[in-house]
Design an enzyme around this catalytic site. Structure first.
Site, mmCIF file in Angstrom:
data_model
loop_
_atom_site.group_PDB
_atom_site.id
_atom_site.type_symbol
_atom_site.label_atom_id
_atom_site.label_comp_id
_atom_site.label_asym_id
_atom_site.label_seq_id
_atom_site.Cartn_x
_atom_site.Cartn_y
_atom_site.Cartn_z
ATOM 1 N N ASN A 6 -6.477 -1.694 12.881
ATOM 2 C CA ASN A 6 -5.355 -2.552 13.271
ATOM 3 C C ASN A 6 -4.978 -3.397 12.054
ATOM 4 O O ASN A 6 -5.665 -4.358 11.729
ATOM 5 C CB ASN A 6 -5.801 -3.440 14.452
ATOM 6 C CG ASN A 6 -4.770 -4.482 14.812
ATOM 7 O OD1 ASN A 6 -3.619 -4.410 14.377
ATOM 8 N ND2 ASN A 6 -5.167 -5.470 15.607
ATOM 9 N N TRP A 7 -3.906 -2.989 11.406
ATOM 10 C CA TRP A 7 -3.529 -3.667 10.162
ATOM 11 C C TRP A 7 -2.910 -5.044 10.406
ATOM 12 O O TRP A 7 -2.646 -5.788 9.456
ATOM 13 C CB TRP A 7 -2.528 -2.805 9.369
ATOM 14 C CG TRP A 7 -3.096 -1.536 8.809
ATOM 15 C CD1 TRP A 7 -4.403 -1.130 8.851
ATOM 16 C CD2 TRP A 7 -2.378 -0.498 8.122
ATOM 17 N NE1 TRP A 7 -4.529 0.091 8.232
ATOM 18 C CE2 TRP A 7 -3.306 0.501 7.776
ATOM 19 C CE3 TRP A 7 -1.044 -0.318 7.761
ATOM 20 C CZ2 TRP A 7 -2.936 1.662 7.086
ATOM 21 C CZ3 TRP A 7 -0.662 0.836 7.083
ATOM 22 C CH2 TRP A 7 -1.605 1.813 6.748
ATOM 23 N N LYS A 8 -2.656 -5.369 11.660
ATOM 24 C CA LYS A 8 -2.001 -6.647 12.000
ATOM 25 C C LYS A 8 -0.811 -6.847 11.048
ATOM 26 O O LYS A 8 -0.084 -5.900 10.783
ATOM 27 C CB LYS A 8 -3.018 -7.793 11.920
ATOM 28 C CG LYS A 8 -4.262 -7.540 12.764
ATOM 29 C CD LYS A 8 -5.133 -8.769 12.893
ATOM 30 C CE LYS A 8 -6.365 -8.433 13.732
ATOM 31 N NZ LYS A 8 -7.211 -9.594 14.007
ATOM 32 N N HIS A 90 -3.762 -7.477 22.968
ATOM 33 C CA HIS A 90 -4.584 -8.049 21.895
ATOM 34 C C HIS A 90 -4.612 -9.572 22.057
ATOM 35 O O HIS A 90 -3.614 -10.181 22.449
ATOM 36 C CB HIS A 90 -4.018 -7.664 20.522
ATOM 37 C CG HIS A 90 -4.964 -8.014 19.413
ATOM 38 N ND1 HIS A 90 -5.072 -9.297 18.927
ATOM 39 C CD2 HIS A 90 -5.872 -7.270 18.734
ATOM 40 C CE1 HIS A 90 -6.007 -9.319 17.985
ATOM 41 N NE2 HIS A 90 -6.509 -8.099 17.851
ATOM 42 N N GLU A 92 -4.328 -11.850 20.047
ATOM 43 C CA GLU A 92 -3.290 -12.570 19.292
ATOM 44 C C GLU A 92 -1.940 -12.484 20.013
ATOM 45 O O GLU A 92 -1.074 -13.341 19.827
ATOM 46 C CB GLU A 92 -3.240 -12.021 17.852
ATOM 47 C CG GLU A 92 -4.475 -12.504 17.071
ATOM 48 C CD GLU A 92 -4.927 -11.629 15.918
ATOM 49 O OE1 GLU A 92 -4.150 -10.777 15.448
ATOM 50 O OE2 GLU A 92 -6.090 -11.793 15.490
ATOM 51 N N GLU A 160 -13.111 -7.165 22.612
ATOM 52 C CA GLU A 160 -12.964 -7.979 21.407
ATOM 53 C C GLU A 160 -13.178 -9.447 21.760
ATOM 54 O O GLU A 160 -12.208 -10.147 22.109
ATOM 55 C CB GLU A 160 -11.557 -7.824 20.833
ATOM 56 C CG GLU A 160 -11.223 -6.424 20.382
ATOM 57 C CD GLU A 160 -10.215 -6.451 19.242
ATOM 58 O OE1 GLU A 160 -10.548 -5.934 18.177
ATOM 59 O OE2 GLU A 160 -9.135 -7.020 19.424
ATOM 60 N N GLY A 166 -11.957 -11.935 13.142
ATOM 61 C CA GLY A 166 -11.503 -12.508 11.877
ATOM 62 C C GLY A 166 -12.547 -13.354 11.175
ATOM 63 O O GLY A 166 -12.212 -14.227 10.371
ATOM 64 N N SER A 208 -14.748 -8.602 13.555
ATOM 65 C CA SER A 208 -15.544 -8.710 12.322
ATOM 66 C C SER A 208 -16.469 -7.523 12.070
ATOM 67 O O SER A 208 -17.596 -7.694 11.619
ATOM 68 C CB SER A 208 -16.343 -10.024 12.314
ATOM 69 O OG SER A 208 -15.451 -11.119 12.415
ATOM 70 N N GLY A 228 -9.952 -4.856 12.325
ATOM 71 C CA GLY A 228 -8.807 -5.577 11.781
ATOM 72 C C GLY A 228 -8.873 -5.636 10.270
ATOM 73 O O GLY A 228 -8.628 -4.650 9.576
HETATM 74 P P1 PGA Z 1 -11.122 -8.337 12.721
HETATM 75 O O1 PGA Z 1 -10.025 -8.108 13.845
HETATM 76 O O2 PGA Z 1 -11.788 -7.001 12.477
HETATM 77 O O3 PGA Z 1 -10.350 -8.829 11.529
HETATM 78 O O4 PGA Z 1 -12.082 -9.337 13.256
HETATM 79 C C1 PGA Z 1 -10.255 -7.265 14.932
HETATM 80 C C2 PGA Z 1 -9.057 -7.312 15.850
HETATM 81 O O5 PGA Z 1 -8.527 -8.407 16.090
HETATM 82 O O6 PGA Z 1 -8.582 -6.270 16.334
#
Ligand code: PGA
Length: 245
Positions: A6-8, A90, A92, A160, A166, A208, A228
């Protein structure tokens, strides 16, 4: 395993997007053991589309019916480019106001358009009373209940925990806590999937994951990762995938 990058909004240039995709294709090529899916920012999907072993996902689902909806995306724009998966719910997006009912609507829409929904669930924090377990159950149940058993069985669950997203590898979930959670999620799925074994469900972990912890976390009864930040650097993502190969 299923590994979803997931490149966000970390990846902001076409050059970087192309380099990451080229690397993902190398990882997915030959006798690769894992299925790799990339969720780029939407403007790069057209650029990265094309016949490949790497699956394409959207990071959120478009709900516009098309037509006079300025600024919106509609499903045929995405499916027409070969998108096969949709990350839905997600944390976010939930933080930006998405509710369980919005999530349920998007999951149903994805299925209608033959996309595999990757339903994200997870608690904000772990409390001693374990109310976080009820939250996870509710997030899964509210999204899956409106569906037929067959459709429920096709939803990928991405666990998650928000407290682990993050951060650094040392702040990710411990393997034993993840193993417990994977069992708990299979129990929830057993209740929702009469006649279907939850052992066949796909459960991902995200939060993470990086090359230092992927190997241990992969042994906990999960079926893959939603990655991510570590998916947005060529050498880090390659090392992560190689660590579990
Ligand atoms: P992260 O994000 O690997 O940067 O913790 C995972 C995600 O939010 O999908």
């Amino acid at each position: 395993m299923l590994i979803v990058g997931n490149w966000k909004a970390y990846v902001e240039t076409a050059t970087k997007a192309k380099a990451l995709m080229a690397s993902a294709k190398r990882l997915a090529g030959g006798k690769a053991k894992h299925r790799i899916v990339i969720a780029p920012p939407t403007p790069f999907i057209g650029l990265l589309a094309g016949k490949s072993k790497v699956g394409l996902a959207v990071q959120d689902l478009a709900v516009s019916a098309g037509g006079a909806t300025t600024g919106e995306l509609s499903m045929p724009m995405l499916t027409g480019l070969g998108v096969q998966y949709a990350i839905i719910g997600h944390s976010e997006r939930r933080a930006a106001g998405e509710t369980n009912s919005d999530v349920a609507q998007k999951v149903a829409l994805a299925i209608k358009h033959k996309l595999v929904p990757i339903l994200c669930v997870g608690e904000v924090e772990r409390d001693l009373d374990a109310t976080y377990l009820a939250r996870v159950r509710e997030e899964i149940t509210s999204a899956l209940s409106p569906l037929s058993t067959k459709d429920r069985a096709g939803v990928v669950i991405a666990y998650e925990p928000i407290w682990a997203i993050g951060k650094s590898a040392s702040e990710a979930i411990t393997p034993s806590d993840l193993a417990e959670m994977a069992l708990y999620i299979r129990k929830i799925l057993d209740d929702l999937l009469p006649g279907v074994t939850s052992a066949s469900a796909t459960i991902l972990y995200g939060g993470s994951v990086d090359p230092r912890n992927s190997k241990e976390l992969a042994k906990t009864g999960i079926d893959g990762f939603l990655v991510g930040r570590a998916s947005t650097d060529v050498s880090t993502f390659s090392a992560l995938v190689k660590a579990i190969s």
